[in-house]
Design a protein around this motif. Structure first.
Motif, PDB file in Angstrom:
ATOM      1  N   HIS A   1      57.633  27.748  41.204  1.00 31.15           N
ATOM      2  CA  HIS A   1      56.570  26.296  40.442  1.00 31.15           C
ATOM      3  C   HIS A   1      56.814  25.305  41.805  1.00 31.15           C
ATOM      4  CE1 HIS A   1      56.404  28.523  36.305  1.00 31.15           C
ATOM      5  NE2 HIS A   1      55.174  27.758  36.351  1.00 31.15           N
ATOM      6  N   PHE A   2      57.578  24.979  41.919  1.00 28.33           N
ATOM      7  CA  PHE A   2      57.788  23.719  43.306  1.00 28.33           C
ATOM      8  C   PHE A   2      56.372  24.194  44.132  1.00 28.33           C
ATOM      9  CE2 PHE A   2      59.320  22.457  47.022  1.00 28.33           C
ATOM     10  CZ  PHE A   2      59.596  21.033  46.366  1.00 28.33           C
TER      11      PHE A   2
ATOM     12  N   ASP B   1      62.328  33.911  40.577  1.00 25.75           N
ATOM     13  CA  ASP B   1      62.986  32.996  40.311  1.00 25.75           C
ATOM     14  C   ASP B   1      64.053  32.325  39.465  1.00 25.75           C
ATOM     15  OD1 ASP B   1      61.343  32.416  38.841  1.00 25.75           O
ATOM     16  OD2 ASP B   1      61.210  30.689  37.984  1.00 25.75           O
TER      17      ASP B   1
ATOM     18  N   ALA C   1      63.110  22.458  44.751  1.00 24.74           N
ATOM     19  CA  ALA C   1      62.790  23.805  43.112  1.00 24.74           C
ATOM     20  C   ALA C   1      63.760  23.308  41.939  1.00 24.74           C
ATOM     21  CB  ALA C   1      64.080  24.875  43.579  1.00 24.74           C
ATOM     22  N   PHE C   2      63.738  22.625  40.783  1.00 25.14           N
ATOM     23  CA  PHE C   2      63.912  21.500  39.144  1.00 25.14           C
ATOM     24  C   PHE C   2      65.803  21.608  39.487  1.00 25.14           C
ATOM     25  CE2 PHE C   2      65.524  20.218  35.805  1.00 25.14           C
ATOM     26  CZ  PHE C   2      65.375  19.328  34.999  1.00 25.14           C
ATOM     27  N   PRO C   3      66.385  22.127  39.763  1.00 22.13           N
ATOM     28  CA  PRO C   3      68.246  22.768  39.458  1.00 22.13           C
ATOM     29  C   PRO C   3      68.245  21.816  41.251  1.00 22.13           C
ATOM     30  CG  PRO C   3      67.160  24.553  39.238  1.00 22.13           C
ATOM     31  CD  PRO C   3      65.961  24.301  39.519  1.00 22.13           C
TER      32      PRO C   3
ATOM     33  N   ARG D   1      63.270  29.410  27.527  1.00 24.69           N
ATOM     34  CA  ARG D   1      62.707  29.918  28.100  1.00 24.69           C
ATOM     35  C   ARG D   1      62.551  30.157  29.794  1.00 24.69           C
ATOM     36  NH1 ARG D   1      58.266  27.399  27.835  1.00 24.69           N
ATOM     37  NH2 ARG D   1      58.640  25.733  26.491  1.00 24.69           N
ATOM     38  N   LEU D   2      62.568  28.218  30.487  1.00 21.12           N
ATOM     39  CA  LEU D   2      62.281  28.860  31.132  1.00 21.12           C
ATOM     40  C   LEU D   2      64.326  28.783  32.367  1.00 21.12           C
ATOM     41  CD1 LEU D   2      61.513  24.567  31.706  1.00 21.12           C
ATOM     42  CD2 LEU D   2      59.914  26.817  31.775  1.00 21.12           C
ATOM     43  N   GLY D   3      64.635  29.870  31.701  1.00 22.65           N
ATOM     44  CA  GLY D   3      66.309  30.215  32.782  1.00 22.65           C
ATOM     45  C   GLY D   3      66.769  29.418  33.559  1.00 22.65           C
ATOM     46  N   LEU D   4      66.886  28.194  33.066  1.00 17.95           N
ATOM     47  CA  LEU D   4      67.502  26.725  33.999  1.00 17.95           C
ATOM     48  C   LEU D   4      68.759  27.211  33.722  1.00 17.95           C
ATOM     49  CD1 LEU D   4      65.036  24.272  33.174  1.00 17.95           C
ATOM     50  CD2 LEU D   4      65.694  25.377  35.903  1.00 17.95           C
TER      51      LEU D   4
ATOM     52  N   PHE E   1      58.626  22.625  34.962  1.00 15.80           N
ATOM     53  CA  PHE E   1      59.557  22.553  36.151  1.00 15.80           C
ATOM     54  C   PHE E   1      59.515  20.763  36.209  1.00 15.80           C
ATOM     55  CE2 PHE E   1      59.607  27.660  36.227  1.00 15.80           C
ATOM     56  CZ  PHE E   1      60.516  27.534  35.231  1.00 15.80           C
TER      57      PHE E   1
ATOM     58  N   HIS F   1      63.216  33.327  45.136  1.00 17.87           N
ATOM     59  CA  HIS F   1      64.298  31.847  45.809  1.00 17.87           C
ATOM     60  C   HIS F   1      65.652  32.118  44.342  1.00 17.87           C
ATOM     61  CE1 HIS F   1      66.114  27.550  46.227  1.00 17.87           C
ATOM     62  NE2 HIS F   1      65.143  28.339  47.138  1.00 17.87           N
TER      63      HIS F   1
ATOM     64  N   ALA G   1      66.163  29.352  42.305  1.00 24.42           N
ATOM     65  CA  ALA G   1      66.802  28.403  41.886  1.00 24.42           C
ATOM     66  C   ALA G   1      65.008  28.697  40.688  1.00 24.42           C
ATOM     67  CB  ALA G   1      66.763  26.749  42.449  1.00 24.42           C
ATOM     68  N   SER G   2      65.436  28.808  39.716  1.00 20.98           N
ATOM     69  CA  SER G   2      64.476  29.133  38.373  1.00 20.98           C
ATOM     70  C   SER G   2      63.480  27.220  38.628  1.00 20.98           C
ATOM     71  CB  SER G   2      64.936  28.586  37.295  1.00 20.98           C
ATOM     72  OG  SER G   2      65.342  29.949  36.940  1.00 20.98           O
ATOM     73  N   GLY G   3      62.718  28.097  38.569  1.00 22.30           N
ATOM     74  CA  GLY G   3      60.873  26.574  38.872  1.00 22.30           C
ATOM     75  C   GLY G   3      61.215  26.592  40.595  1.00 22.30           C
ATOM     76  N   ALA G   4      61.659  27.581  41.260  1.00 22.86           N
ATOM     77  CA  ALA G   4      61.404  27.204  43.395  1.00 22.86           C
ATOM     78  C   ALA G   4      60.167  27.460  43.322  1.00 22.86           C
ATOM     79  CB  ALA G   4      61.986  28.366  43.465  1.00 22.86           C
TER      80      ALA G   4
ATOM     81  N   ARG H   1      52.912  24.376  43.480  1.00 27.72           N
ATOM     82  CA  ARG H   1      52.208  22.794  43.091  1.00 27.72           C
ATOM     83  C   ARG H   1      51.851  21.766  44.963  1.00 27.72           C
ATOM     84  NH1 ARG H   1      56.039  20.597  39.830  1.00 27.72           N
ATOM     85  NH2 ARG H   1      55.438  21.997  37.814  1.00 27.72           N
ATOM     86  N   HIS H   2      52.798  22.099  45.504  1.00 33.12           N
ATOM     87  CA  HIS H   2      52.558  21.853  46.594  1.00 33.12           C
ATOM     88  C   HIS H   2      52.011  22.465  48.450  1.00 33.12           C
ATOM     89  CE1 HIS H   2      56.026  18.917  44.598  1.00 33.12           C
ATOM     90  NE2 HIS H   2      55.402  18.716  45.357  1.00 33.12           N
TER      91      HIS H   2
ATOM     92  N   LEU I   1      63.665  22.488  51.594  1.00 33.71           N
ATOM     93  CA  LEU I   1      63.029  23.582  51.030  1.00 33.71           C
ATOM     94  C   LEU I   1      60.836  23.509  51.982  1.00 33.71           C
ATOM     95  CD1 LEU I   1      62.077  26.096  49.410  1.00 33.71           C
ATOM     96  CD2 LEU I   1      62.169  24.900  47.337  1.00 33.71           C
ATOM     97  N   LEU I   2      60.887  22.106  51.641  1.00 33.26           N
ATOM     98  CA  LEU I   2      59.032  21.253  50.971  1.00 33.26           C
ATOM     99  C   LEU I   2      59.358  21.634  52.846  1.00 33.26           C
ATOM    100  CD1 LEU I   2      57.115  21.116  49.520  1.00 33.26           C
ATOM    101  CD2 LEU I   2      57.241  18.400  49.971  1.00 33.26           C
TER     102      LEU I   2
ATOM    103  N   ARG J   1      62.765  38.169  31.072  1.00 32.75           N
ATOM    104  CA  ARG J   1      62.135  37.468  30.329  1.00 32.75           C
ATOM    105  C   ARG J   1      60.980  37.136  30.447  1.00 32.75           C
ATOM    106  NH1 ARG J   1      66.922  34.257  31.347  1.00 32.75           N
ATOM    107  NH2 ARG J   1      67.459  32.767  30.079  1.00 32.75           N
TER     108      ARG J   1
ATOM    109  N   SER K   1      66.878  32.602  37.041  1.00 37.76           N
ATOM    110  CA  SER K   1      66.758  33.526  35.786  1.00 37.76           C
ATOM    111  C   SER K   1      65.334  33.485  34.650  1.00 37.76           C
ATOM    112  CB  SER K   1      68.483  32.291  34.402  1.00 37.76           C
ATOM    113  OG  SER K   1      69.331  33.320  35.443  1.00 37.76           O
ATOM    114  N   HIS K   2      64.397  32.492  35.827  1.00 41.47           N
ATOM    115  CA  HIS K   2      63.147  32.657  34.900  1.00 41.47           C
ATOM    116  C   HIS K   2      62.477  33.591  35.016  1.00 41.47           C
ATOM    117  CE1 HIS K   2      59.016  29.747  35.493  1.00 41.47           C
ATOM    118  NE2 HIS K   2      59.688  30.047  33.898  1.00 41.47           N
TER     119      HIS K   2
END
Lengths: 427, 325
Positions: free
Chosen positions: B124-125, B141, A321-323, A203-206, A275, B117, B119-122, B128-129, B98-99, B182, B143-144
């Protein structure tokens, strides 16, 4: 040693190695245990420790804790992390060889031990590198490492270049009588993955790490262990299938043992949802079914030890970013309460939990620790199962406060730790 | 905690990061607002003053021309000031984190980051900041997630097909690496689509694809049978060197959308593609340029949908347009 005489009175003493679980006293003279139960004749107590309402047990033996020194002192130091160990009831810490300067020479082994001794908060057992510089190509000087006091070697996260090198390394380690610690992971299958190949990762594509990255490595290592006669220990398993493979090998009489990181007994892949980089850990959290089988393997003794897999980080390691974040959890100070939750969940009784934290890992490493036997070194942990606390990281002694358990309410905390009869932590 | 990050304490959309957790009502409202902007983009003077005085930063850590252009146009048509920052050739190559990059641009008193970006989750990161007054819109971001692309695709489907509850939609191609797929799957399901299908070889599907809420097909003829919408995904050249596929030729032969294959779908089926298209790899030119293709319509709709999302996230716009919430 002054030979001070201590009596720990009124606590519930649990010493699984000796089958003790009773309200008795522990008597210590100098750095050794002299008796559990009746006061030895002529024992003149210098200091009495009131352990009423407390559990009194052997100090814990942690098979995998990273101290970051030498080389990554911006993350943590031997001083900070051995203090955290003392606060966690851990009196013996085995540290993997993947410090910035790899532990592949007697000089490094001695350096670590000397620094730990000068701090005096916990005993540090350096694990030697299996290959030089952890490069996976040439053998390390295992005989010299053994002469310097290493009892085990391993390659930590670093891959061994090919199976021929692994075979020779296992043969040579067997020849040296060294335990080989393998963290099983086939690098090609891991690829650039960072989470479990399951519903949440999809789902998260990670990028994912399939279970086969672990099981393929376990299978290969088991075959080579059988062929070479090497004594192998698998560290930090994550999958049900790997536990089953090791159980089968054990039932066939192969000298193989395994441990599990304490957080793997609790969290699953869903911990990374949203994440949360604090839940980025290697190997990754897997499915609920995997977690349940790890618990079952622990209860049956297939997994003989719970380790912290402590990895303190500087804050920047998790700020990306998570990865791109670094995997690992600062876990020493949550190890006991998380282990106690297994009792509440009906996975193990309290005595078995203590066995997996103390005597179990000591036996795997061939250390004479983890018991309260008369004559043993007086490494003792006292804890209170009723003490409630909330994880905030602010009162931690570890320099790393990277934990996915922020805000969790825990029950059970160490109240006193003795290292060779000396109090090294008191709450 | 993770999903509510998109909403402020009052429950208003503050960031637009993922379709996950968004209600059907909200998705419909985005399309309604986009509808109202469609007329703006067709006028002689293509501007509304909704975001006058606001500064929007296009923060692209990954190269993209089309997405950045449509975000830029959308922002300009809302009268916002736009700063394009191309980080792929900028600060992070000098070792800035990044930050730190975010903090630096934040200090220029901006109102919104549009982030792309690798990276998946970028996104969101960053969300959050960032400082509390800054909104983040995810422009893709890893493959997310690519939620504005999904919404412009939904908007396009609605224009041609209307009611989602009667539709069968097939997404064909590299689902594994596709943030577009997705996000589309989430949006189609949230909108009550009758059947969402994915069609791909196993190497281009994630673990347990059914868990995403789709029917899985490995055969393209079966997968296209009776569908109303065909969404083709771009196939990256890296998939061959990564051993996901043997060759472009084999992929086109067995998964490419040709006129013969399209004939398996309903006669009035529409063909979509997020672009840029690889002619002769995932889609035949005769289909891409054919009567059932709505690919260029998607591009135009991209501006209206991005105007809708940006104005909704920065707030204070809806009444001015007479669109009620």
């Amino acid at each position: 040693m002054s030979g001070e005489r201590l009596a720990i009175m009124g606590g519930r003493v649990i010493d699984p190695a000796n089958g003790v679980d009773a309200l008795v006293s522990v008597y210590i003279a100098g750095d050794l245990i002299v008796a559990v139960g009746d006061k030895p004749e002529g024992f003149a107590t210098d200091q009495e420790i009131d352990a009423e309402g407390q559990i009194v047990c052997p100090g814990f033996v942690d098979l995998c804790a990273r101290l970051r020194e030498p080389g990554q002192e911006y993350k943590a130091t031997i001083a900070s992390e051995t203090a955290a160990a003392a606060a966690a009831g851990v009196t013996t810490l085995c540290c993997p060889p993947d410090t910035r300067r790899v532990i592949d020479t007697p000089a490094l082994v001695n350096l670590l031990r000397e620094r730990a001794d000068s701090v005096g908060k916990a005993r540090v057992i350096p694990i030697g590198a299996l290959t030089r510089g952890l490069q996976g190509k040439e053998l390390s000087s295992m005989m010299a490492l053994k002469a310097a006091g290493c009892v085990a070697v391993g390659n930590a996260y670093a891959p061994v270049e090919n199976l021929l090198v692994l075979r020779r390394a296992l043969e040579y380690a067997a020849n040296c009588g060294l335990l080989v610690i393998v963290r099983p992971e086939e690098p090609a299958l891991r690829n650039r993955g960072c989470v479990h190949d399951g519903a949440v990762g999809s789902r998260l594509g990670l990028p994912v790490i399939p279970v086969s990255a672990e099981t393929v490595a376990v299978a290969q290592t088991l075959v080579l262990a059988g062929q070479t006669g090497a004594k192998v220990h698998f560290g930090q398993l994550s999958s049900a299938r790997a536990v089953a493979m090791i159980a089968e090998a054990q039932s066939q009489g192969v000298a193989v043992s395994a441990d599990v990181a304490v957080h793997q007994l609790h969290l699953t892949e869903s911990a990374v949802d949203g994440f949360d980089a604090n839940a980025h850990v290697s190997p990754p959290f897997r499915s609920q079914a995997d977690r349940d089988c790890l618990r079952e393997g622990l209860a049956k003794g297939v997994l003989g030890a719970i380790c912290s897999d402590h990895q303190p980080h500087d804050p920047n390691a998790k700020l990306d970013a998570f990865p791109a974040t670094e995997p690992g959890i600062s876990s020493l100070e949550t190890m006991l309460p998380l282990s106690l939750q297994l009792v509440e969940a009906g996975v193990l009784d309290l005595s078995s939990v203590i066995a997996r934290l103390a005597h179990g890992p000591a036996v795997i490493m061939g250390l004479g620790a983890g018991t309260l036997s008369p004559g043993a070194r007086a490494d003792v942990c006292l804890f209170d199962t009723r003490l409630e606390w909330v994880v905030a990281g602010t009162d931690w002694l570890s320099r790393g406060i990277n934990t996915p358990f922020y805000g969790s309410k825990f029950k059970g905390r160490v109240t006193r730790t003795l290292l060779s009869g000396r109090t090294v932590h008191c709450r | 905690m993770n999903k509510s990050i998109q909403f402020d304490a009052a429950g208003r959309l503050r960031h637009f990061l993922t379709i996950d957790g968004l209600s059907r009502e909200l998705l419909v409202r985005i399309m309604d607002v986009a509808e109202s902007f469609s007329s703006v983009t067709e006028q002689q003077v293509k501007k509304v003053p909704l975001l006058r005085g606001k500064t929007i930063v296009n923060l692209f850590f990954e190269n993209s021309t089309r997405t950045r252009n449509t975000f830029e146009l959308a922002a300009k048509r809302l009268s916002a000031d736009v700063l394009n920052v191309n980080i792929a050739t900028s600060a992070t190559s000098k070792g800035e984190s990044l930050l730190d990059t975010i903090r630096n641009i934040e200090a220029m008193h901006v109102d919104m980051f549009v982030v792309r970006h690798e990276a998946s989750g970028a996104a969101h990161f960053i969300a959050r900041h960032v400082a509390p007054h800054i909104s983040v819109v995810n422009a893709g971001d890893g493959s997310h997630s690519h939620p504005t692309q999904a919404m412009l695709d939904m908007f396009t489907i609605r224009q041609y097909k209307g009611d989602f509850s009667k539709l069968k939609v097939a997404i064909v191609g590299d689902i594994l690496h596709s943030r577009v797929a997705r996000s589309e799957i989430l949006a189609l399901n949230a909108l009550g689509t009758a059947e969402v299908r994915v069609v791909a070889p196993k190497t281009l599907l994630p673990d347990d694809p059914e868990g995403l809420g789709v029917k899985v097909f490995h055969d393209v003829d079966q997968g296209l049978a009776g569908v109303d919408v065909v969404i083709m995904l771009r196939l990256q050249k890296e998939r061959m060197s990564g051993a996901f596929l043997p060759s472009e030729h084999e992929y086109f032969t067995y998964f490419g959308l040709t006129e013969e294959r399209l004939a398996k779908a309903n006669p009035d089926a529409i063909v979509m593609h997020p672009g840029p298209i690889n002619r002769g790899v995932e889609i035949d030119s005769r289909v891409a340029d054919g009567p059932q293709s709505v690919i260029l319509r998607q591009v135009g709709n991209g501006i209206a949908v991005r105007m809708a999302v940006m104005s909704m996230v920065l707030g204070g716009y809806v009444d001015a347009l007479g669109v009620t919430s």
